[in-house]
Design a protein around this motif. Structure first.
Motif, PDB file in Angstrom:
ATOM      1  N   TRP A  41       0.843  -1.192   0.000  1.00  0.00           N
ATOM      2  CA  TRP A  41       0.000   0.000   0.000  1.00  0.00           C
ATOM      3  C   TRP A  41       0.871   1.232   0.000  1.00  0.00           C
ATOM      4  O   TRP A  41       2.068   1.156   0.283  1.00  0.00           O
ATOM      5  CB  TRP A  41      -0.965   0.012   1.189  1.00  0.00           C
ATOM      6  CG  TRP A  41      -0.353   0.023   2.562  1.00  0.00           C
ATOM      7  CD1 TRP A  41       0.161  -1.053   3.240  1.00  0.00           C
ATOM      8  CD2 TRP A  41      -0.180   1.153   3.431  1.00  0.00           C
ATOM      9  NE1 TRP A  41       0.636  -0.668   4.476  1.00  0.00           N
ATOM     10  CE2 TRP A  41       0.434   0.680   4.631  1.00  0.00           C
ATOM     11  CE3 TRP A  41      -0.505   2.505   3.353  1.00  0.00           C
ATOM     12  CZ2 TRP A  41       0.739   1.526   5.704  1.00  0.00           C
ATOM     13  CZ3 TRP A  41      -0.211   3.347   4.424  1.00  0.00           C
ATOM     14  CH2 TRP A  41       0.395   2.852   5.574  1.00  0.00           C
ATOM     15  N   SER A  45      -3.181   6.477   1.229  1.00  0.00           N
ATOM     16  CA  SER A  45      -4.287   5.757   0.588  1.00  0.00           C
ATOM     17  C   SER A  45      -4.399   4.400   1.271  1.00  0.00           C
ATOM     18  O   SER A  45      -3.572   3.509   1.034  1.00  0.00           O
ATOM     19  CB  SER A  45      -4.035   5.590  -0.906  1.00  0.00           C
ATOM     20  OG  SER A  45      -5.127   4.962  -1.538  1.00  0.00           O
ATOM     21  N   TYR A  46      -5.405   4.265   2.113  1.00  0.00           N
ATOM     22  CA  TYR A  46      -5.426   3.166   3.081  1.00  0.00           C
ATOM     23  C   TYR A  46      -6.182   1.948   2.548  1.00  0.00           C
ATOM     24  O   TYR A  46      -7.254   1.599   3.015  1.00  0.00           O
ATOM     25  CB  TYR A  46      -5.997   3.679   4.402  1.00  0.00           C
ATOM     26  CG  TYR A  46      -5.258   4.906   4.861  1.00  0.00           C
ATOM     27  CD1 TYR A  46      -3.957   4.797   5.362  1.00  0.00           C
ATOM     28  CD2 TYR A  46      -5.815   6.174   4.739  1.00  0.00           C
ATOM     29  CE1 TYR A  46      -3.240   5.926   5.744  1.00  0.00           C
ATOM     30  CE2 TYR A  46      -5.109   7.307   5.120  1.00  0.00           C
ATOM     31  CZ  TYR A  46      -3.826   7.177   5.620  1.00  0.00           C
ATOM     32  OH  TYR A  46      -3.123   8.293   5.988  1.00  0.00           O
ATOM     33  N   MET A  47      -5.558   1.344   1.540  1.00  0.00           N
ATOM     34  CA  MET A  47      -6.088   0.110   0.966  1.00  0.00           C
ATOM     35  C   MET A  47      -4.919  -0.722   0.463  1.00  0.00           C
ATOM     36  O   MET A  47      -3.992  -0.182  -0.161  1.00  0.00           O
ATOM     37  CB  MET A  47      -7.054   0.402  -0.186  1.00  0.00           C
ATOM     38  CG  MET A  47      -7.725  -0.851  -0.735  1.00  0.00           C
ATOM     39  SD  MET A  47      -8.961  -0.490  -2.014  1.00  0.00           S
ATOM     40  CE  MET A  47      -7.887  -0.351  -3.453  1.00  0.00           C
ATOM     41  N   ARG A  49      -3.113  -2.605  -2.053  1.00  0.00           N
ATOM     42  CA  ARG A  49      -3.218  -2.590  -3.515  1.00  0.00           C
ATOM     43  C   ARG A  49      -2.345  -3.660  -4.182  1.00  0.00           C
ATOM     44  O   ARG A  49      -2.432  -3.856  -5.397  1.00  0.00           O
ATOM     45  CB  ARG A  49      -2.842  -1.205  -4.053  1.00  0.00           C
ATOM     46  CG  ARG A  49      -3.808  -0.129  -3.548  1.00  0.00           C
ATOM     47  CD  ARG A  49      -3.486   1.262  -4.080  1.00  0.00           C
ATOM     48  NE  ARG A  49      -4.383   2.228  -3.476  1.00  0.00           N
ATOM     49  CZ  ARG A  49      -5.599   2.518  -3.922  1.00  0.00           C
ATOM     50  NH1 ARG A  49      -6.059   1.907  -5.003  1.00  0.00           N
ATOM     51  NH2 ARG A  49      -6.353   3.402  -3.305  1.00  0.00           N
ATOM     52  N   GLU A 311      -1.786  -3.910   6.479  1.00  0.00           N
ATOM     53  CA  GLU A 311      -2.579  -2.819   7.004  1.00  0.00           C
ATOM     54  C   GLU A 311      -1.979  -2.256   8.294  1.00  0.00           C
ATOM     55  O   GLU A 311      -1.454  -3.006   9.118  1.00  0.00           O
ATOM     56  CB  GLU A 311      -4.017  -3.275   7.289  1.00  0.00           C
ATOM     57  CG  GLU A 311      -4.799  -3.695   6.048  1.00  0.00           C
ATOM     58  CD  GLU A 311      -4.686  -5.177   5.748  1.00  0.00           C
ATOM     59  OE1 GLU A 311      -3.681  -5.797   6.183  1.00  0.00           O
ATOM     60  OE2 GLU A 311      -5.592  -5.728   5.097  1.00  0.00           O
ATOM     61  N   ASP A 371     -11.627   1.324  10.090  1.00  0.00           N
ATOM     62  CA  ASP A 371     -12.062   0.389   9.046  1.00  0.00           C
ATOM     63  C   ASP A 371     -11.846   0.921   7.630  1.00  0.00           C
ATOM     64  O   ASP A 371     -12.420   0.393   6.676  1.00  0.00           O
ATOM     65  CB  ASP A 371     -13.549   0.062   9.229  1.00  0.00           C
ATOM     66  CG  ASP A 371     -13.803  -0.815  10.446  1.00  0.00           C
ATOM     67  OD1 ASP A 371     -12.888  -1.564  10.824  1.00  0.00           O
ATOM     68  OD2 ASP A 371     -14.905  -0.749  11.012  1.00  0.00           O
ATOM     69  N   TRP A 373      -9.511   0.545   5.620  1.00  0.00           N
ATOM     70  CA  TRP A 373      -8.895  -0.445   4.721  1.00  0.00           C
ATOM     71  C   TRP A 373      -9.931  -1.285   3.980  1.00  0.00           C
ATOM     72  O   TRP A 373      -9.657  -1.765   2.869  1.00  0.00           O
ATOM     73  CB  TRP A 373      -7.988  -1.366   5.528  1.00  0.00           C
ATOM     74  CG  TRP A 373      -6.886  -0.614   6.196  1.00  0.00           C
ATOM     75  CD1 TRP A 373      -6.893  -0.082   7.462  1.00  0.00           C
ATOM     76  CD2 TRP A 373      -5.623  -0.271   5.629  1.00  0.00           C
ATOM     77  NE1 TRP A 373      -5.705   0.558   7.712  1.00  0.00           N
ATOM     78  CE2 TRP A 373      -4.908   0.456   6.609  1.00  0.00           C
ATOM     79  CE3 TRP A 373      -5.028  -0.524   4.392  1.00  0.00           C
ATOM     80  CZ2 TRP A 373      -3.622   0.940   6.386  1.00  0.00           C
ATOM     81  CZ3 TRP A 373      -3.749  -0.047   4.169  1.00  0.00           C
ATOM     82  CH2 TRP A 373      -3.061   0.681   5.158  1.00  0.00           C
ATOM     83  N   THR A 374     -11.063  -1.479   4.588  1.00  0.00           N
ATOM     84  CA  THR A 374     -12.074  -2.351   3.963  1.00  0.00           C
ATOM     85  C   THR A 374     -13.363  -1.605   3.677  1.00  0.00           C
ATOM     86  O   THR A 374     -13.802  -1.502   2.543  1.00  0.00           O
ATOM     87  CB  THR A 374     -12.369  -3.552   4.871  1.00  0.00           C
ATOM     88  OG1 THR A 374     -12.676  -3.081   6.193  1.00  0.00           O
ATOM     89  CG2 THR A 374     -11.169  -4.480   4.937  1.00  0.00           C
ATOM     90  N   TYR A 377     -12.540   2.185   1.738  1.00  0.00           N
ATOM     91  CA  TYR A 377     -11.859   2.095   0.447  1.00  0.00           C
ATOM     92  C   TYR A 377     -12.417   0.986  -0.448  1.00  0.00           C
ATOM     93  O   TYR A 377     -12.056   0.911  -1.616  1.00  0.00           O
ATOM     94  CB  TYR A 377     -10.357   1.906   0.647  1.00  0.00           C
ATOM     95  CG  TYR A 377      -9.613   3.223   0.687  1.00  0.00           C
ATOM     96  CD1 TYR A 377      -9.206   3.851  -0.477  1.00  0.00           C
ATOM     97  CD2 TYR A 377      -9.350   3.861   1.891  1.00  0.00           C
ATOM     98  CE1 TYR A 377      -8.538   5.055  -0.454  1.00  0.00           C
ATOM     99  CE2 TYR A 377      -8.684   5.078   1.934  1.00  0.00           C
ATOM    100  CZ  TYR A 377      -8.281   5.669   0.752  1.00  0.00           C
ATOM    101  OH  TYR A 377      -7.618   6.879   0.790  1.00  0.00           O
ATOM    102  N   LYS A 378     -13.264   0.145   0.088  1.00  0.00           N
ATOM    103  CA  LYS A 378     -13.862  -0.920  -0.718  1.00  0.00           C
ATOM    104  C   LYS A 378     -15.381  -0.866  -0.588  1.00  0.00           C
ATOM    105  O   LYS A 378     -16.033  -1.844  -0.238  1.00  0.00           O
ATOM    106  CB  LYS A 378     -13.326  -2.286  -0.289  1.00  0.00           C
ATOM    107  CG  LYS A 378     -11.823  -2.437  -0.502  1.00  0.00           C
ATOM    108  CD  LYS A 378     -11.328  -3.808  -0.063  1.00  0.00           C
ATOM    109  CE  LYS A 378      -9.834  -3.949  -0.289  1.00  0.00           C
ATOM    110  NZ  LYS A 378      -9.315  -5.277   0.142  1.00  0.00           N
ATOM    111  N   GLN A 379     -15.930   0.300  -0.888  1.00  0.00           N
ATOM    112  CA  GLN A 379     -17.359   0.503  -0.718  1.00  0.00           C
ATOM    113  C   GLN A 379     -18.160  -0.248  -1.776  1.00  0.00           C
ATOM    114  O   GLN A 379     -17.744  -0.369  -2.925  1.00  0.00           O
ATOM    115  CB  GLN A 379     -17.691   1.997  -0.798  1.00  0.00           C
ATOM    116  CG  GLN A 379     -17.122   2.805   0.350  1.00  0.00           C
ATOM    117  CD  GLN A 379     -17.534   4.265   0.295  1.00  0.00           C
ATOM    118  OE1 GLN A 379     -18.630   4.598  -0.128  1.00  0.00           O
ATOM    119  NE2 GLN A 379     -16.649   5.150   0.738  1.00  0.00           N
TER     120      GLN A 379
END
Length: 600
Positions: A41, A45-47, A49, A311, A371, A373-374, A377-379
């Motif tokens: 990552w 930008s907290y995901m 990648r 993470e 949260d 990270w999930t 950023y992963k909506q």
């Protein structure tokens, strides 16, 4: 720790297949094996990648005998072991670059954009070693022959290299924090209080760079003045990738990388009116430059030396992205770039997003931070019903905190005072903030207890009480029903809708596709689901305008909605539900008080 230099040679090898190559030269070393890895990552930008997925090939050879290849073993998704027996070696690898998100790497016929996290392998044991970079082009390629290289990384001389550009940093973490642009670009520089700012835009354009510089000058000065001298920079690069569509920004210590629609920017010959698209660009620049202090230097303690392989959790992002989201817009009003009513309309749009978002009643701003990270950023399409944005709510929390501090101190302290304390105590030395930093600073330095406020709006799920807070600004907070599907909030003279479906729709070849369904409104009560295609209301074929008109003029308590679901026709009863007052707006009641609050 080894003090030897790592040398990276980056070659733009094949833009047509979106590929660049890197030759990493590692000096002699004590360990028998080298362990190489790529971050998963990028800070800010907290995901996860998984940048290593873009490495196509990787090999290693002995520097003293290029025919002697060293065995390479892949240990996991992002880590390789090379058996060198301590010999100096060169690691060669090819990277696929086709991610236009300013968080990874991208290449086309105009330029190559590369983040260090997606390009430069970390060598275990050499993290504190100097990293040098040469950038090379294929001189036989007519497309790239005239490209130039740009980065905020310090340049260094290297008379023995055939490369055209040479850069270096003192250690690996600093090395990967400079995005690199190689290609055709327009640039424009301007100075503010001894700091040189450079605007870079991809390609050759008809953009009015002088106008952008003129508007950014007071914005940059505001941030420099807020944190005080000396600034932590003497140069700063605004690097903007222009696209037909797209939006994004990512902060770095000495630069920012932005992605923006090219025709939302002022063109030479345009009138002087600022469009919403241009105002948003200025706000984005304001946001990312504010991060120069607040995120890149003031940061959560766990982010001082984060593990980029996995993470790193913190519940403080509401402080960092939230406070920055407050300052990005208010700075435009303070600097006179936009009028006070325009600023209030922007705040109203942010509040409106919250009011439509029932997830704010389920997830706190602190939980949203943790949260990220999930859930953030992963909506998915249900996000509005289940989560809250630490950006949006954090910005409103910052506004409320500023007004709370002003009132409790008889205007002797405010959020600016708190930001300077954060910089002085945690930013200058980059030692990292604890979770309770805000309440501790306010109590210790202002003798103001903000814990009850934070417990309710940060660690709990209560809304910020804007009705009482903003009266201190000389404005009144109101809510209303939306006027159309495109309504974002703010002051308007248009008539409101009467009844509300409670779903976000987009045009289909026939009818309207459902892309979001909101809790507590008619669509969800009727059993309308995501990806349904609404084709008729009470037997009338609909588009967006006709659907709303039929709802507003309905004379019954329920109507029939006809839709297609998974290839089948369904007709469902739809209750006619009065539109919610979920759009915010502000009226100015005391211009002088508002101007005083803004410092205009």
């Amino acid at each position: 720790m080894p003090s030897s230099v790592l040398h990276y040679a980056l070659t733009i090898s094949d833009w047509r297949s979106h590929q660049f190559t890197v030759a990493l030269s590692v000096p002699k070393h004590e360990q028998t094996d080298l362990e190489l890895s790529l971050p998963s990552w990028i800070p800010g930008s907290y995901m996860v990648r998984d940048f290593a997925k873009s490495i196509i090939t990787l090999s290693a050879v002995d520097n003293s005998n290029a025919k002697n290849a060293f065995p390479v073993t892949k240990l996991d998704k992002q880590t390789w072991r090379v058996k060198t027996n301590g010999s100096a070696c060169t690691i060669r690898y090819t990277v696929y670059a086709n991610d236009l998100s300013i968080r990874s790497a991208f290449m086309n016929h105009e330029y190559a954009f590369i983040n260090g996290t997606s390009a430069f392998l970390r060598v275990a044991g050499f993290e504190q070693s100097r990293c040098e970079l040469d950038i090379q082009l294929d001189e036989n390629d007519e497309t790239t022959a005239k490209w130039q290289a740009y980065t905020s990384m310090p340049a260094h001389g290297n008379s023995t290299s055939v490369s055209k550009w040479h850069f270096a940093e003192d250690n690996y973490d600093a090395f990967i924090d400079h995005p690199i642009y190689v290609g055709i670009a327009d640039t424009h520089s301007f100075d503010v209080d001894g700091v040189t700012f450079t605007l870079l835009f991809s390609g050759n354009n008809n953009i009015d760079y002088q106008r952008i510089a003129n508007d950014l000058t007071p914005i940059c000065k505001h941030h420099l003045d807020l944190f005080g001298a000396p600034p932590p920079i003497d140069k700063y690069l605004f690097m903007t990738l222009l696209a037909d569509n797209g939006f994004g920004g990512l902060e770095h210590k000495y630069s920012t990388a932005l992605l923006y629609p090219r025709f939302d920017l002022p063109q030479v010959g345009d009138n002087e009116n600022k469009t919403d698209g241009y105002i948003t660009f200025l706000s984005l620049c304001s946001h990312e430059f504010f991060h120069t202090w607040h995120v890149k230097r003031i940061k959560p303690r766990v982010m001082v030396n984060p593990d980029l392989s996995q993470e790193t959790y913190t519940n403080q992002l509401w402080i960092y992205e939230g406070f920055t989201s407050f300052y990005d817009d208010v700075t435009l009003a303070r600097a006179g770039v936009i009028e006070p009513q325009k600023y209030l309309d922007i705040v109203a749009q942010n509040v409106s997003r919250l009011l439509q978002n029932t997830g704010r009643l389920k997830q706190s701003a602190a939980e949203s931070s943790f949260d990220a990270w999930t859930k953030f950023y992963k909506q998915d399409a249900s996000a509005t019903n289940n989560i809250v944005s630490y950006y949006t709510k954090g910005g409103v929390i910052a506004l409320g905190l500023d007004l709370l501090l002003r009132k409790a101190s008889n205007n002797s302290v405010n959020l600016d005072t708190l930001m300077r304390l954060l910089w002085e105590h945690y930013g200058v030395d980059e030692k990292g903030t604890p979770d309770d930093v805000i309440q501790n600073l306010c109590k210790t330095h202002f003798d103001i207890d903000v814990s009850d406020y934070l417990n309710r709006v940060v660690y709990g799920t209560e809304d910020v009480d804007l009705i009482s807070f903003v009266s201190e600004m000389g404005v009144r907070f109101n809510t209303r029903a939306r006027v159309s599907a495109e309504d974002k909030g703010g002051l308007t003279q248009l008539p409101a809708i009467r009844n509300q479906l409670g779903a976000t729709l987009k045009p289909a070849s026939l009818g309207l596709t459902v892309v979001q369904v909101f809790e507590g409104l008619a669509a969800m009560q009727a059993g309308i689901l995501l990806n349904d295609v609404i084709i008729a209301l009470d037997g009338h074929i609909v588009n967006a305008q006709k659907l709303q008109r039929l709802l507003d003029t309905a004379q019954k308590s329920a109507v029939d909605v006809t839709l297609i679901r998974d290839g089948k026709l369904l007709t469902l009863p739809l209750n006619v539900v009065k539109a919610r007052a979920e759009m915010a707006y502000f009226n100015i009641e005391d211009v002088q008080t508002l101007n005083q609050w803004l410092g205009r």
